[in-house]
Design a protein around this motif. Structure first.
Motif, PDB file in Angstrom:
ATOM      1  N   THR A   1      63.202  11.241  53.188  1.00 18.92           N
ATOM      2  CA  THR A   1      62.073  11.760  52.360  1.00 18.92           C
ATOM      3  C   THR A   1      60.905  12.157  53.129  1.00 18.92           C
ATOM      4  O   THR A   1      60.233  12.828  52.552  1.00 18.92           O
ATOM      5  CB  THR A   1      61.660  10.562  51.407  1.00 18.92           C
ATOM      6  N   THR A   2      60.897  12.066  54.500  1.00 16.69           N
ATOM      7  CA  THR A   2      59.925  12.110  55.144  1.00 16.69           C
ATOM      8  C   THR A   2      59.962  13.911  55.228  1.00 16.69           C
ATOM      9  O   THR A   2      58.622  14.281  55.546  1.00 16.69           O
ATOM     10  CB  THR A   2      60.132  11.667  56.455  1.00 16.69           C
TER      11      THR A   2
ATOM     12  N   HIS B   1      48.951   8.463  40.495  1.00 16.68           N
ATOM     13  CA  HIS B   1      50.126   8.833  41.118  1.00 16.68           C
ATOM     14  C   HIS B   1      50.737  10.022  40.229  1.00 16.68           C
ATOM     15  O   HIS B   1      50.392  10.219  38.985  1.00 16.68           O
ATOM     16  CB  HIS B   1      51.149   7.854  41.176  1.00 16.68           C
TER      17      HIS B   1
ATOM     18  N   TYR C   1      55.859  13.911  46.472  1.00 14.57           N
ATOM     19  CA  TYR C   1      54.424  13.967  47.543  1.00 14.57           C
ATOM     20  C   TYR C   1      54.515  14.980  48.423  1.00 14.57           C
ATOM     21  O   TYR C   1      55.846  14.937  48.967  1.00 14.57           O
ATOM     22  CB  TYR C   1      54.256  12.605  47.978  1.00 14.57           C
TER      23      TYR C   1
ATOM     24  N   ASP D   1      50.550  13.218  52.242  1.00 18.47           N
ATOM     25  CA  ASP D   1      50.004  12.350  51.168  1.00 18.47           C
ATOM     26  C   ASP D   1      50.058  10.950  51.310  1.00 18.47           C
ATOM     27  O   ASP D   1      51.053  10.357  51.736  1.00 18.47           O
ATOM     28  CB  ASP D   1      50.882  12.745  49.624  1.00 18.47           C
TER      29      ASP D   1
ATOM     30  N   ARG E   1      52.055   8.168  49.553  1.00 18.13           N
ATOM     31  CA  ARG E   1      53.644   8.017  49.516  1.00 18.13           C
ATOM     32  C   ARG E   1      54.051   6.622  49.473  1.00 18.13           C
ATOM     33  O   ARG E   1      54.930   6.149  48.794  1.00 18.13           O
ATOM     34  CB  ARG E   1      54.104   8.887  50.534  1.00 18.13           C
ATOM     35  N   ASP E   2      53.595   5.807  50.675  1.00 19.34           N
ATOM     36  CA  ASP E   2      54.152   4.443  50.648  1.00 19.34           C
ATOM     37  C   ASP E   2      53.752   3.754  49.440  1.00 19.34           C
ATOM     38  O   ASP E   2      54.522   2.904  48.999  1.00 19.34           O
ATOM     39  CB  ASP E   2      53.383   3.892  51.952  1.00 19.34           C
TER      40      ASP E   2
ATOM     41  N   GLY F   1      60.373  10.973  46.712  1.00 23.26           N
ATOM     42  CA  GLY F   1      59.573  11.510  47.821  1.00 23.26           C
ATOM     43  C   GLY F   1      59.341  12.817  47.879  1.00 23.26           C
ATOM     44  O   GLY F   1      58.611  13.297  48.338  1.00 23.26           O
TER      45      GLY F   1
END
Length: 496
Positions: free
Chosen positions: A5-6, A20, A144, A148, A151-152, A141
């Motif tokens: 997702t990175t 969100h 965002y 962003d 995200r976490d 993922g």
């Protein structure tokens, strides 16, 4: 398979709910109901197999453990292929919808009191789960932008959906089996499976109506067509007999093809790493070493759904002041512990700053906490057994808590680690290796559970013997990983 997702591209400018993107909450509830379905049957599977197909005889416990281990292993193995199908052929949205339909059909099938239909139902659940499991977290993922800062936090919220579903499912299905439609002496297990099937249908309906919020995210690739969708449907249905055959082999026979698949995947990753240079090669070696310890962790962690279930049912004193604590409810302890301890452990890692343990040492801590759980069982089964042959209620509760802390040390960093260590062109295969190592651990867990029960069923003596061995293996593995952590960290070349 794109499970990272990175590298997600920025999505549309979504309306916001509670800070969100609004689709996050739709995905939260979709995953809640899917996890409800998955964990709803987890506690009942081995008990149902013994009750329905072996007339309640303890001689069926070993076979139940083998089936349970094989089922979990194939769930993870199927995810390797499902991710590719979603990425390249039908898109994420269609993959989730198709997976949900197939899974719900399988869950209703296993409620039918016939061993062949039961096994075919499990095979159907495996096929559907392969299309669903690796996809939905990837979609989170994509809500965002890569940079962003939320995200976490978004993934933390989503993770709570997973654990809330896993917590509620055993509570509700346990009541249905033991109070509403059956009794403690004669549980009505088929209503566990029916309730789980309904939960999976709710997941489907929730996503069907909510997917419009996603806009273009997860739509089929431009090359997709109805013919391709039909091809995937046919392929998924054709895979079910294959999964049925592999399930029928049992965990012991399944260990060989899984092991060969892991070796082949490891060689492929290593060859690619060597082509990319010394640094990439070393990182692949570090990743593969950690995969081996990941197998070890899940082998013993997944006793939760097999031998621990027999332990709770037969050897744990569940009488609390005249009220009998349902066996199913022990399965909720893990989720409660995750929800309670996840923020605490996250704070501890931040608080430690530069003293924050390396990835290998966090994995070592996971093994050690898992080992402490087995040490507690060793102590309870040797020192705390009552005249009635029971161990105290609190001991099994604390076993689940200790295992949960171990899980938090290991599981959350696994996928992130793979995206950093795998060769750039084979990150998907690296993810496949992670899922496969977890699946192999689950498969071995079934073999280990079967050995504890033996041919005559679990006894206090067999449990003591098995869990003592489990403690020494986990403790030895954890200590070994701590000792070689500097070497692994060197091979990682600065990856934290």
């Amino acid at each position: 398979m794109n499970t990272s997702t990175t590298a997600a591209t920025p999505g549309p400018d979504f309306p916001q709910t509670m800070g969100h993107p609004r689709p996050l909450w739709m995905l939260f509830m979709t995953e809640f109901w899917e996890r409800f379905a998955f964990y709803g049957i987890r506690w009942a599977l081995v008990l149902y197999i013994v009750s329905e197909f072996y007339g309640g005889s303890p001689t069926g416990e070993q076979s139940a453990g083998f089936t349970y281990g094989a089922y979990l292993a194939l769930v993870y193995a199927a995810a390797i292929f499902g991710g590719y199908v979603a990425d390249k052929i039908i898109g994420y949205q269609r993959s989730i919808l198709l997976g949900a339909v197939i899974m719900s059909a399988g869950l209703f099938m296993i409620a039918w009191p016939n061993q062949q239909i039961f096994m075919l139902g499990l095979a159907t659940v495996i096929a559907g789960n392969g299309l669903f499991k690796p996809i939905i977290s990837t979609m989170v993922g994509k809500l965002y932008a890569a940079a962003d800062e939320r995200r976490d936090s978004g993934f933390t919220i989503f993770y709570m959906g997973i654990n809330l579903g896993a917590m509620v499912a055993p509570l509700l299905t346990g009541v249905l089996a033991n109070r509403v439609f059956g009794t403690t002496a004669m549980p009505a297990y088929k209503y566990v499976f029916i309730a789980s099937g309904i939960g999976m249908l709710l997941s489907f309906v929730w996503f069907w109506f909510g997917r419009r919020q996603l806009g273009a995210i997860g739509l089929p690739p431009a090359s997709a067509s109805n013919a391709r969708m039909a091809m995937v449907v046919v392929g998924a249905l054709a895979a079910i007999p294959g999964f049925y055959f592999l399930l029928s082999l049992g965990a012991e026979a399944l260990a060989w093809p899984l092991g060969l698949l892991f070796v082949a995947l490891s060689v492929l990753l290593l060859v690619e790493g060597i082509r990319d240079g010394a640094v990439a090669r070393d990182r692949v070696i570090a990743m593969l070493i950690i995969f081996v310890f990941n197998v070890l962790f899940w082998c013993f962690f997944e006793q939760a759904g097999s031998s621990f279930t027999f332990l709770a049912d037969k050897i744990v004193d569940r009488n609390l002041g005249g009220w009998e604590f349902p066996t199913a409810w022990f399965q909720s302890v893990n989720s409660v512990a995750i929800i309670v301890f996840a923020p605490i452990l996250a704070w501890v890692w931040v608080r430690l700053g530069r003293a924050n343990p390396s990835i290998p040492r966090k994995f070592g801590l996971g093994l050690i906490f898992n080992g402490l759980a087995f040490m507690l069982l060793w102590f309870a089964l040797s020192q705390l057994v009552s005249d009635a042959g029971k161990i105290p209620f609190w001991t099994l509760v604390m076993v689940y808590v200790l295992q949960s802390v171990g899980e938090l040390c290991l599981s959350p960093i696994g996928l992130s680690m793979v995206t950093k260590l795998a060769p750039a062109r084979l990150v998907g295969f690296g993810m496949g290796g992670w899922f496969l190592s977890t699946g192999i651990g689950n498969n071995i867990s079934g073999i280990f559970a079967g050995l504890i029960s033996g041919t005559g069923g679990m006894t206090t003596g067999s449990a003591l013997h098995g869990y003592t061995i489990g403690f020494w293996i986990l403790a030895g593995g954890g200590v070994l990983l701590f000792l070689i952590a500097p070497l692994i960290a060197k091979l990682m070349h600065g990856v934290k």
